[in-house]
Design a protein around this motif. Structure first.
Motif, mmCIF file in Angstrom:
data_model
loop_
_atom_site.group_PDB
_atom_site.id
_atom_site.type_symbol
_atom_site.label_atom_id
_atom_site.label_comp_id
_atom_site.label_asym_id
_atom_site.label_seq_id
_atom_site.Cartn_x
_atom_site.Cartn_y
_atom_site.Cartn_z
ATOM 1 N N CYS A 26 -1.190 -0.719 -8.132
ATOM 2 C CA CYS A 26 -1.614 -0.141 -6.850
ATOM 3 C C CYS A 26 -1.059 1.260 -6.667
ATOM 4 N N ARG A 30 -3.628 4.070 -6.183
ATOM 5 C CA ARG A 30 -3.861 4.394 -4.771
ATOM 6 C C ARG A 30 -2.833 5.327 -4.161
ATOM 7 N N SER A 35 -0.873 2.046 -0.788
ATOM 8 C CA SER A 35 -0.233 0.852 -1.353
ATOM 9 C C SER A 35 0.641 0.188 -0.307
ATOM 10 N N VAL A 40 -0.974 -5.205 -2.181
ATOM 11 C CA VAL A 40 -0.352 -5.719 -3.407
ATOM 12 C C VAL A 40 -0.460 -7.240 -3.449
ATOM 13 N N ARG A 43 -3.932 -8.246 -4.388
ATOM 14 C CA ARG A 43 -4.190 -7.998 -5.813
ATOM 15 C C ARG A 43 -3.478 -9.030 -6.689
#
Length: 195
Positions: A26, A30, A35, A40, A43
């Motif tokens: 991330c 990003r 982030s 997170v 993900r």
């Protein structure tokens, strides 16, 4: 005999590892502002609560993530050259490659955020000092450097600073061809300077 872990401990360890790897991805993709712990956790495929159980603050998560991947990178690098570096050019290439991947991109995002956030700044400075010392130690070991020779330590540090600069240039453009020529020249310089 290894340490026996329970299924709960194993799940916890796997969850933590997934969070750390997702955090680095991330951050690299990003940046700091994009982030969050929620991003997170999503993900990594875990709940936000599970993420906060492992890492109470955003700073905890991202500094731990960069440290974790740096340790993984160091281990992988040592495994590439278990006997030390036989061919200096191969070693120089491997060390330069440390600064062109997602870990370096994530670390850079963390540095930029740390420059603007005092609480994060102290932690990142400590982390970078540790990672920097370890990278230097690996370079000395793999390049078979005798640091008792005058200027040897500074030569290795100059090489690592150059490698970091190549990593920065790589963020903007694919400079693979130029980087290969610079690596070849630095391998020659190191041979001359370090014997």
């Amino acid at each position: 005999m290894g340490v026996v872990t329970s299924p709960k401990q194993d799940r916890s360890r796997v969850t933590r590892q997934r969070l750390l790897e997702a955090a680095v991805s991330c951050l690299a993709e990003r940046g700091w502002s994009g982030s969050t712990v929620s991003v997170v956790a999503e993900r990594a495929g875990v709940s936000r609560g599970a993420a906060q159980h492992h890492f109470p603050t955003r700073e905890d998560l991202f500094t731990a993530a960069v440290e974790y991947v740096a340790e993984e990178r160091s281990t992988a690098l040592r495994q590439l050259f278990p006997e030390g570096g036989a061919d200096r050019r191969e070693v120089v290439t491997a060390l330069v490659d440390l600064f062109t991947g997602p870990l370096f991109r994530a670390a850079l995002q963390l540095w930029v955020a740390a420059a603007n956030e005092e609480q994060l700044g102290t932690r990142v400075a400590e982390l970078e000092a540790r990672v920097g010392r370890e990278t230097h130690r690996i370079a000395v070991e793999m390049l078979a450097v005798d640091e008792s020779r005058p200027g040897a330590r500074e030569t290795v540090q100059g090489f690592l600073d150059m490698a970091r600069g190549l990593g920065l240039a790589h963020l903007l453009t694919d400079d693979t061809g130029r980087r290969a020529r610079v690596v070849a020249e630095w391998a020659r310089i190191l041979d001359g300077a370090l014997g």
